[in-house]
Design a protein around this motif. Structure first.
Motif, short mmCIF file in Angstrom:
data_model
loop_
_atom_site.label_atom_id
_atom_site.label_comp_id
_atom_site.label_asym_id
_atom_site.label_seq_id
_atom_site.Cartn_x
_atom_site.Cartn_y
_atom_site.Cartn_z
N LEU A 120 -10.66 3.91 2.48
CA LEU A 120 -8.97 3.95 2.39
C LEU A 120 -8.12 2.68 1.63
O LEU A 120 -7.39 2.75 0.98
CB LEU A 120 -8.20 4.93 3.28
N VAL A 121 -8.57 1.79 2.65
CA VAL A 121 -8.06 0.33 2.19
C VAL A 121 -8.40 -0.09 0.64
O VAL A 121 -7.88 -0.58 0.02
CB VAL A 121 -8.38 -0.68 3.14
N GLU A 122 -9.66 0.05 0.66
CA GLU A 122 -10.17 -0.41 -0.84
C GLU A 122 -9.68 0.57 -1.89
O GLU A 122 -9.20 -0.04 -2.99
CB GLU A 122 -11.46 -0.39 -0.74
N LEU A 123 -9.51 1.85 -1.61
CA LEU A 123 -8.78 2.93 -2.68
C LEU A 123 -7.41 2.38 -2.90
O LEU A 123 -6.91 2.23 -4.17
CB LEU A 123 -8.91 4.13 -2.18
N THR A 124 -6.51 2.09 -1.78
CA THR A 124 -5.30 1.56 -1.95
C THR A 124 -5.16 0.16 -2.76
O THR A 124 -4.24 0.14 -3.36
CB THR A 124 -4.64 1.40 -0.46
N LEU A 125 -5.90 -0.62 -2.32
CA LEU A 125 -5.86 -1.97 -3.06
C LEU A 125 -6.17 -1.65 -4.53
O LEU A 125 -5.74 -2.30 -5.57
CB LEU A 125 -6.80 -3.01 -2.27
N TYR A 126 -7.27 -0.85 -4.72
CA TYR A 126 -7.53 -0.49 -6.31
C TYR A 126 -6.28 -0.13 -6.98
O TYR A 126 -5.92 -0.40 -7.94
CB TYR A 126 -8.77 0.56 -6.34
N SER A 127 -5.84 0.96 -6.29
CA SER A 127 -4.46 1.43 -6.89
C SER A 127 -3.31 0.78 -7.30
O SER A 127 -2.74 0.54 -8.25
CB SER A 127 -4.04 2.73 -5.96
N LEU A 128 -3.34 -0.36 -6.15
CA LEU A 128 -2.19 -1.20 -6.25
C LEU A 128 -2.29 -2.32 -7.41
O LEU A 128 -1.50 -2.63 -7.96
CB LEU A 128 -2.08 -1.95 -5.02
N LYS A 129 -3.59 -2.27 -7.71
CA LYS A 129 -3.84 -3.37 -8.77
C LYS A 129 -3.66 -2.73 -10.10
O LYS A 129 -3.23 -3.37 -11.12
CB LYS A 129 -5.54 -3.84 -8.89
N TYR A 130 -3.93 -1.59 -10.36
CA TYR A 130 -3.68 -0.83 -11.60
C TYR A 130 -2.70 0.05 -11.89
O TYR A 130 -2.46 0.60 -12.95
CB TYR A 130 -4.94 -0.14 -11.92
N GLU A 131 -1.96 0.49 -10.85
CA GLU A 131 -0.63 1.53 -10.95
C GLU A 131 0.23 0.66 -10.82
O GLU A 131 0.70 -0.07 -9.88
CB GLU A 131 -0.71 2.50 -9.85
N PRO A 132 1.54 0.69 -11.72
CA PRO A 132 2.83 0.03 -11.62
C PRO A 132 3.56 0.42 -10.25
O PRO A 132 4.42 -0.41 -9.89
CB PRO A 132 3.44 -0.04 -12.98
N ARG A 133 3.50 1.76 -10.15
CA ARG A 133 4.46 2.38 -9.04
C ARG A 133 3.64 2.89 -8.01
O ARG A 133 2.93 3.54 -8.25
CB ARG A 133 5.25 3.35 -9.71
N VAL A 134 4.01 2.67 -6.69
CA VAL A 134 3.24 2.87 -5.80
C VAL A 134 4.31 3.44 -4.51
O VAL A 134 5.31 2.69 -4.60
CB VAL A 134 2.28 2.25 -4.83
N ASP A 135 4.13 4.30 -3.74
CA ASP A 135 5.18 4.90 -2.71
C ASP A 135 4.40 4.22 -1.35
O ASP A 135 3.83 5.02 -0.50
CB ASP A 135 5.37 6.21 -2.83
N MET A 136 4.61 2.95 -0.98
CA MET A 136 4.12 2.36 0.16
C MET A 136 5.06 1.16 0.71
O MET A 136 5.66 0.61 -0.37
CB MET A 136 2.83 2.14 0.06
N ALA A 137 5.31 1.18 1.89
CA ALA A 137 5.98 -0.12 2.31
C ALA A 137 5.37 -1.64 2.18
O ALA A 137 4.46 -1.59 2.10
CB ALA A 137 6.19 0.22 3.97
N LYS A 138 6.25 -2.39 1.43
CA LYS A 138 6.00 -3.63 1.11
C LYS A 138 5.27 -4.25 1.99
O LYS A 138 4.37 -5.28 1.92
CB LYS A 138 7.11 -4.38 0.59
N GLU A 139 5.51 -4.45 3.43
CA GLU A 139 5.20 -4.96 4.62
C GLU A 139 3.66 -4.67 4.62
O GLU A 139 2.89 -5.40 4.96
CB GLU A 139 5.98 -4.69 5.71
N VAL A 140 3.32 -3.12 4.81
CA VAL A 140 1.81 -2.56 4.67
C VAL A 140 1.04 -3.29 3.57
O VAL A 140 -0.15 -3.75 3.83
CB VAL A 140 2.14 -1.13 4.94
N ILE A 141 1.64 -3.24 2.51
CA ILE A 141 0.75 -3.58 1.32
C ILE A 141 0.57 -5.02 1.49
O ILE A 141 -0.63 -5.40 1.23
CB ILE A 141 1.66 -3.44 -0.16
N MET A 142 1.64 -5.81 1.59
CA MET A 142 1.30 -7.51 2.14
C MET A 142 0.08 -7.68 3.32
O MET A 142 -0.63 -8.56 3.01
CB MET A 142 2.48 -8.19 2.53
#
Length: 184
Positions: A120-142
């Motif tokens: 799940l973490v890798e899928l999230t990071l992959y999506s963050l790399k290639y998708e301009p918009r995500v619905d996720m807290a910035k603190e969690v992303i960082m």
């Protein structure tokens, strides 16, 4: 003269601890297309609905049929029932009767299901790399980007079922791993 590029051996030896494959394709269990590790994983969790259910259990705190139905993806009831059954059959989740209403069930990840945290973490990071918009807290992303292994380990430990032990005679401190993770 140029050396030929290295290639992967065709049908190399099986990894240590596994049983050798039979010569005939028909010798494979009827439930699996092949014994390829990627195929086996995808057969257990390979559709988007199954991974979204695992996500809801792990990251959003949903643990009931109605909770899964409330997710923004709007899964159909027949598909939800089918995926919950498949996840249970594959040993990724458990289903127990709700203590307050025996007609309802509570779903939880098994150790095998909790071990999907790095995926799940890798899928999230992959999506963050290639998708301009995500619905996720910035603190969690960082936090996730800062150290994905630590983040995944924290999730895995939090959702791995605890072994039942004898009740302690004296009061013990709360383990930091037992703290609730609030990601969304």
């Amino acid at each position: 003269m140029k050396k030929p590029a290295k290639s992967f051996p065709a049908r190399s030896k099986l990894v240590q601890g596994s049983k050798p494959a039979k010569a005939k394709q028909s010798a494979l269990p009827k439930t699996h297309r092949s014994l390829c590790p990627i195929n086996l994983a995808l057969e257990a969790i390979g559709d988007s609905w199954s991974m979204l259910i695992v996500r809801d259990l792990m990251l959003r705190g949903h643990n009931s049929y109605q909770g899964f139905l409330r997710s923004e993806e709007k899964i159909a009831t027949n598909i939800l029932a089918d995926r919950l059954l498949k996840l249970e059959q594959n040993g990724l989740i458990t289903k127990t009767a709700d203590a307050t209403d025996k007609r309802k069930f509570i779903y939880a990840l098994t150790e095998r299901g909790a071990d999907l945290a790095p995926v799940l973490v890798e899928l999230t990071l992959y999506s963050l790399k290639y998708e301009p918009r995500v619905d996720m807290a910035k603190e969690v992303i960082m936090d996730m980007q800062k150290n994905k292994q630590v983040f995944a380990t924290r999730l895995t430990r939090h959702f791995t079922p605890k072994a039942k032990t004898k009740p302690a005679s004296k009061k013990t401190e709360i383990d930091p791993v037992d703290e609730t993770l609030s990601l969304f």
